[in-house]
Design a protein around this motif. Structure first.
Motif, PDB file in Angstrom:
ATOM      1  N   THR A  40       0.834  -1.197   0.000  1.00  0.00           N
ATOM      2  CA  THR A  40       0.000   0.000   0.000  1.00  0.00           C
ATOM      3  C   THR A  40       0.871   1.251   0.000  1.00  0.00           C
ATOM      4  OG1 THR A  40      -1.952   1.034   1.001  1.00  0.00           O
ATOM      5  CG2 THR A  40      -0.238   0.254   2.525  1.00  0.00           C
ATOM      6  N   PRO A  42       0.714   4.592   2.380  1.00  0.00           N
ATOM      7  CA  PRO A  42       0.022   5.313   3.458  1.00  0.00           C
ATOM      8  C   PRO A  42       0.027   6.831   3.246  1.00  0.00           C
ATOM      9  CG  PRO A  42       2.067   4.356   4.268  1.00  0.00           C
ATOM     10  CD  PRO A  42       1.941   3.939   2.832  1.00  0.00           C
ATOM     11  N   GLU A  48      -5.481   4.225   4.514  1.00  0.00           N
ATOM     12  CA  GLU A  48      -4.190   3.698   4.982  1.00  0.00           C
ATOM     13  C   GLU A  48      -3.363   4.854   5.506  1.00  0.00           C
ATOM     14  OE1 GLU A  48      -5.042   1.946   1.982  1.00  0.00           O
ATOM     15  OE2 GLU A  48      -5.001   3.711   0.688  1.00  0.00           O
ATOM     16  N   MET A  49      -2.897   4.715   6.749  1.00  0.00           N
ATOM     17  CA  MET A  49      -2.046   5.751   7.324  1.00  0.00           C
ATOM     18  C   MET A  49      -1.210   5.143   8.436  1.00  0.00           C
ATOM     19  SD  MET A  49      -5.432   5.965   8.251  1.00  0.00           S
ATOM     20  CE  MET A  49      -6.482   6.155   9.705  1.00  0.00           C
ATOM     21  N   LYS A  50      -0.161   5.886   8.847  1.00  0.00           N
ATOM     22  CA  LYS A  50       0.685   5.431   9.928  1.00  0.00           C
ATOM     23  C   LYS A  50       0.229   6.087  11.219  1.00  0.00           C
ATOM     24  CE  LYS A  50       3.918   3.033   9.013  1.00  0.00           C
ATOM     25  NZ  LYS A  50       5.089   3.020   8.135  1.00  0.00           N
ATOM     26  N   LEU A  55       0.963   0.730  10.602  1.00  0.00           N
ATOM     27  CA  LEU A  55       0.076   0.903   9.448  1.00  0.00           C
ATOM     28  C   LEU A  55      -1.349   0.503   9.842  1.00  0.00           C
ATOM     29  CD1 LEU A  55      -0.075   1.434   6.320  1.00  0.00           C
ATOM     30  CD2 LEU A  55       0.132  -1.041   6.072  1.00  0.00           C
ATOM     31  N   GLU A  79       5.435  -1.030   1.875  1.00  0.00           N
ATOM     32  CA  GLU A  79       5.016   0.331   1.521  1.00  0.00           C
ATOM     33  C   GLU A  79       5.790   0.820   0.304  1.00  0.00           C
ATOM     34  OE1 GLU A  79       5.328   2.672   5.068  1.00  0.00           O
ATOM     35  OE2 GLU A  79       4.302   1.104   6.201  1.00  0.00           O
TER      36      GLU A  79
END
Ligand code: ARG
Length: 259
Positions: A40, A42, A48-50, A55, A79
């Protein structure tokens, strides 16, 4: 090194390879056929994000739930830059991409997609309380605007550069939408074009607001390697199962509750 170069370097080499990737390249690929490597990009909340280095997001939860319904297992998330996701499938560095990726003909030349799992339009973000309040794509002409490289949002802008509606010099491309929104908050650019669910997230967390929505009727799918019909069929069955058993609805409530 500016921050765009920095992101490219860090995502492309450090995070992109990861520990699993390094081990694989030493052992010549340790994954058995039943383990799918997910990939993905992010910085696209809530998909999707950190969060504290981890993740998270709707795509991460959904793909996990879908895989649970199949014979497959999920390996380590990899990533990549958004533009590198389709090539990652093509080069066998990933088996499935979950990245709010719009199903379209251009991508279908290189990869296959599952059935759609989410719908979106494009939205245009401006600074909160800004004097600039565009109402249509035409209103962006002559203004400094941004989008993430390789996205359908960028595609809308590029179409308009090609047909002469926009000037190339007004367009700023970013490796990540987070940086484009920071530039917007700082007044370096006047508008950002991006998927509306993500625009809504930025609008609720940052000093930006949605000026208007431009209907594109996009649908997201999980992308798989071209011809990986067993994987694609299993994911489609998994998607149907999570819709039927209520998990899909739980996850939309969890990640889109504020809308
Ligand atoms: N839906 C858009 C596209 O497919 C944007 C996706 C961006 N995704 C991401 N994870 N940054 O082009």
């Amino acid at each position: 090194m500016d921050r765009r170069t920095y992101l490219k370097t860090s995502v492309g080499t450090v995070a992109g390879l990861g520990i699993a990737g390094c081990l694989d390249s030493i052992t010549g690929g340790g994954d058995d056929d039943q383990t799918l490597t997910p990939a993905t990009n992010p910085g696209f909340a809530p998909f999707e994000m950190k969060e504290n280095g981890e993740l998270v997001g709707f795509d991460v939860d959904l793909l996990n739930a879908v895989i649970d319904e199949t014979e497959y297992e999920l390996g380590e998330w990899q990533e990549f830059d958004f533009t590198s996701l389709v090539p990652a499938l093509d080069n066998d560095r990933a088996d499935v991409v979950a990245a709010a990726m719009t199903i379209n003909d251009e991508r279908k030349q290189t990869v296959d997609f599952t059935d759609p799992y989410y719908s979106a339009d494009q939205a245009v973000l401006v600074q909160e309380g800004s004097d600039f309040s565009p109402e249509s794509m035409d209103d962006l002409a002559g203004h400094d605007i941004g989008a993430q490289g390789g996205t359908t949002g960028e595609g809308l802008i590029q179409d308009r550069i090609e047909n002469g509606t926009y000037e190339e010099s007004n367009y700023n491309t970013y490796d990540n939408y987070v940086f484009s929104v920071e530039d917007l908050e700082n007044g370096n650019i006047e508008a950002v074009v991006l998927d509306d669910p993500v625009a809504n997230t930025f609008a609720s967390n940052r000093d930006v607001e949605v000026a208007f929505v431009f209907e594109t009727d996009e649908e997201y799918g999980f992308a798989v390697q071209k011809g990986a019909d067993d994987v694609r069929t299993a994911l489609n069955e998994g998607l149907q199962a999570v819709r039927d058993n209520g998990t899909y609805e739980e996850l939309t409530n969890k990640w889109f509750a504020s809308e």
